[in-house]
Structure formats: C-alpha cells, structure tokens
Design a protein around this motif. Sequence first.
Motif, mmCIF file in Angstrom:
data_model
loop_
_atom_site.group_PDB
_atom_site.id
_atom_site.type_symbol
_atom_site.label_atom_id
_atom_site.label_comp_id
_atom_site.label_asym_id
_atom_site.label_seq_id
_atom_site.Cartn_x
_atom_site.Cartn_y
_atom_site.Cartn_z
ATOM 1 N N VAL A 12 0.845 -1.210 0.000
ATOM 2 C CA VAL A 12 0.000 0.000 0.000
ATOM 3 C C VAL A 12 0.872 1.248 0.000
ATOM 4 O O VAL A 12 0.596 2.219 -0.719
ATOM 5 C CB VAL A 12 -0.946 -0.008 1.220
ATOM 6 C CG1 VAL A 12 -1.720 1.312 1.302
ATOM 7 C CG2 VAL A 12 -1.915 -1.184 1.148
ATOM 8 N N ALA A 13 1.942 1.207 0.805
ATOM 9 C CA ALA A 13 2.829 2.368 0.857
ATOM 10 C C ALA A 13 3.449 2.640 -0.514
ATOM 11 O O ALA A 13 3.593 3.801 -0.921
ATOM 12 C CB ALA A 13 3.913 2.142 1.902
ATOM 13 N N ASP A 14 3.814 1.589 -1.255
ATOM 14 C CA ASP A 14 4.430 1.752 -2.564
ATOM 15 C C ASP A 14 3.412 2.158 -3.618
ATOM 16 O O ASP A 14 3.714 2.979 -4.503
ATOM 17 C CB ASP A 14 5.111 0.449 -2.996
ATOM 18 C CG ASP A 14 6.363 0.144 -2.173
ATOM 19 O OD1 ASP A 14 6.889 1.076 -1.536
ATOM 20 O OD2 ASP A 14 6.812 -1.031 -2.180
ATOM 21 N N ALA A 15 2.211 1.576 -3.531
ATOM 22 C CA ALA A 15 1.198 1.847 -4.557
ATOM 23 C C ALA A 15 0.463 3.159 -4.310
ATOM 24 O O ALA A 15 0.024 3.824 -5.251
ATOM 25 C CB ALA A 15 0.191 0.696 -4.621
ATOM 26 N N GLY A 16 0.319 3.522 -3.042
ATOM 27 C CA GLY A 16 -0.395 4.759 -2.710
ATOM 28 C C GLY A 16 -1.900 4.608 -2.665
ATOM 29 O O GLY A 16 -2.604 5.559 -2.307
ATOM 30 N N ARG A 17 -2.420 3.448 -2.995
ATOM 31 C CA ARG A 17 -3.856 3.197 -2.972
ATOM 32 C C ARG A 17 -4.096 1.757 -2.524
ATOM 33 O O ARG A 17 -3.370 0.840 -2.922
ATOM 34 C CB ARG A 17 -4.483 3.405 -4.366
ATOM 35 C CG ARG A 17 -4.409 4.843 -4.872
ATOM 36 C CD ARG A 17 -4.929 4.925 -6.306
ATOM 37 N NE ARG A 17 -6.318 4.469 -6.410
ATOM 38 C CZ ARG A 17 -7.369 5.269 -6.215
ATOM 39 N NH1 ARG A 17 -7.185 6.559 -5.928
ATOM 40 N NH2 ARG A 17 -8.585 4.794 -6.324
ATOM 41 N N PHE A 18 -5.150 1.543 -1.747
ATOM 42 C CA PHE A 18 -5.483 0.205 -1.276
ATOM 43 C C PHE A 18 -5.864 -0.706 -2.446
ATOM 44 O O PHE A 18 -5.486 -1.869 -2.473
ATOM 45 C CB PHE A 18 -6.634 0.283 -0.259
ATOM 46 C CG PHE A 18 -6.169 0.595 1.145
ATOM 47 C CD1 PHE A 18 -6.387 -0.300 2.183
ATOM 48 C CD2 PHE A 18 -5.516 1.789 1.445
ATOM 49 C CE1 PHE A 18 -5.970 -0.027 3.475
ATOM 50 C CE2 PHE A 18 -5.102 2.076 2.723
ATOM 51 C CZ PHE A 18 -5.320 1.182 3.756
ATOM 52 N N GLN A 19 -6.614 -0.167 -3.413
ATOM 53 C CA GLN A 19 -7.044 -0.993 -4.539
ATOM 54 C C GLN A 19 -5.851 -1.419 -5.397
ATOM 55 O O GLN A 19 -5.767 -2.563 -5.829
ATOM 56 C CB GLN A 19 -8.061 -0.252 -5.404
ATOM 57 C CG GLN A 19 -8.612 -1.098 -6.561
ATOM 58 C CD GLN A 19 -9.282 -2.379 -6.089
ATOM 59 O OE1 GLN A 19 -10.252 -2.317 -5.337
ATOM 60 N NE2 GLN A 19 -8.767 -3.544 -6.518
ATOM 61 N N ASP A 20 -4.926 -0.506 -5.621
ATOM 62 C CA ASP A 20 -3.746 -0.860 -6.420
ATOM 63 C C ASP A 20 -2.898 -1.908 -5.710
ATOM 64 O O ASP A 20 -2.356 -2.826 -6.352
ATOM 65 C CB ASP A 20 -2.900 0.391 -6.690
ATOM 66 C CG ASP A 20 -3.598 1.358 -7.642
ATOM 67 O OD1 ASP A 20 -4.592 0.943 -8.273
ATOM 68 O OD2 ASP A 20 -3.146 2.515 -7.729
#
Length: 308
Positions: A12-20
């Motif tokens: 989540v930290a890397d993607a910036g979004r929970f869905q991603d």
Amino acid sequence: MDLDAVRTFVAVADAGRFQDAADRLAVTQQAVSKRVAALEKDLGARLFTRTPRGARLTIDGQAFLPHARDLLRAAERAAASVHPGSRALRVDVIGRRLAPAELLRAFHRAHPGVELDVVTLFDADAALEALRSGTIDASFRAVPHAQGPSADGIESVRVYDEPVQLLTGPDHALATARSVTPDRLAGHRIWMPGLVTGTEWGTYYDDLAASFGLTIEVTGPDFGTDPLLDTIADSPGLATLVGELTRLVWPSGQDLRRIPVHGPTPVYPHSLIWRADNAHPVLDALRSHLHRTRPDLPDTGTWTPNWA
C-alpha cells in the motif's frame, strides 16, 4: 508479527492506494484493509490516512516503513537459507583419517563447486539419531541395510568395500610377507586399543576375530593414531589392522609395513545412509558419484560379517 500484513502494508505504501495494492497482491481490497487494520492494532499506531487521492503514510507509518522492508528482506533470507541446495551438505565421516573422509574428498575434487560441512560423530547410533533429527544430511557407516527406506525413513546403500590390511613394524615376524591369509594371523598379537564394544567397528572386528581365530587386544589407553604407530614400529610382536584407505603418515625411520590380507580378503562394508525425504541436490550428486566410482570386487574371495 504477521508477515502477510507487513507485506500488505509495504504494498500500500508503494502503490499509494489500497485498490492498487490489492491488484498487486491478487487479493480483494477488503482483505488489504483487514490486514492493515490488524497490523495497526498490533502496533498500536495508525499507519495510513485515507484521502480522496489514496492512502498517505502517517508519521508512524513513515517511521515503520524502513523496518517493514527490513523484516521482509530478513524473511526472504531466512527462507533462502533452507532452500534445497542453498546451504552446505552436512556429512558425517566417522574419522578424518578413515576411508569415508577419502571418499568425500574425492567427491569434492570431482565437484569443487559444492559446499560441504564435514562432521565426525561417535558411532552409528549417534549418526542415525542425527539423521532422524535433521542435524546431518548423510553419514558413512557400516550398517545392515535393505532395499528401500526403513520404517523411520532412513535409506542406505553400500558404497565401498574396503580391504583390511595388516600393519607391522620392521622386526615383526610377518614384516617381509607380500601378503598374508587371515588364518595365518592366528596366534599373532593384534593390538587395536580404539575398538569400543557395541560400535559398528567394534562389532566388525569382533566378528572378524571370531571367524578366523584371531587375538585382538584392546587393553591400554587409546592415545590416538600416532602413539599407536610408535608402539607398532618398535614392537616385534604387536601388529594392528587398518583399512586400505586409512590415511597414515609416519617417519621414514619407523619403516612400518602395510601388508595385504587375502584368501579371503576381509573388507569393511561402508554404506552411505540418509533420510529418504532429504531433497538436497548435492546429496543426489554424492550418491551418483559414489555409484560411478565404486570399485568392482570379485563375488568370491572376500569376507564380511553376516549382518553386512
């Protein structure tokens, strides 16, 4: 700490979004939310702030992130350390001067890239216990064996029948013989202070003595190989028995003699034993090497105990 939750937090930290993050991990967004919530509960700190643009790390989340990455890297290293072939093959050779050590050295010369961890355990019972507990991968021992694994999953294969030789000093009555028969050794004093009752090597030489009427003395303290050689070199009456591949070095002045024993030739039956479920690839390579390089012996003219 749940490593799946830590892995999800990093995603989540890397993607910036929970869905991603859910897409990267191939799980649902709900699963991602539950894992992060469980991690926050365990840590007693909020790790993300939800915004219209996604998930933003809190101060606590920023502090935890580098440690989370370290945890995942440590977990990968831990898993890799026990991956088949990633660690050295640990093999018991009984003694570093004896034939099993020579067989293992020959294997390493043929496969210089393999990693080996060589240990010396006391007897077959200790070796079998180490195999069962998983503290060694294989052992060279003289043991009874049958086709297929035993009830406790131990397999074995005969890898080398080592001829036994007579070792004498220059003044011994048999010192000039080109070879001797086992029967001819009857009446001569054979000194082997290292024999221990109940061990596989003690049992082997007990059976050898009983079969050919030999006198094997075990009296006196066992100070090791070099003092044994000193005594044999100076004695006109004492001799000892050694394996053909036993590595012995003595001063030239001792003039010790290694005399083959034939008619029949007593051979010491070395077997390799291992756990049937051991998947270490070097173990397969070792078995293949020993099979290819095992010397042929005639079907007749040799002696081993019935149990071998």
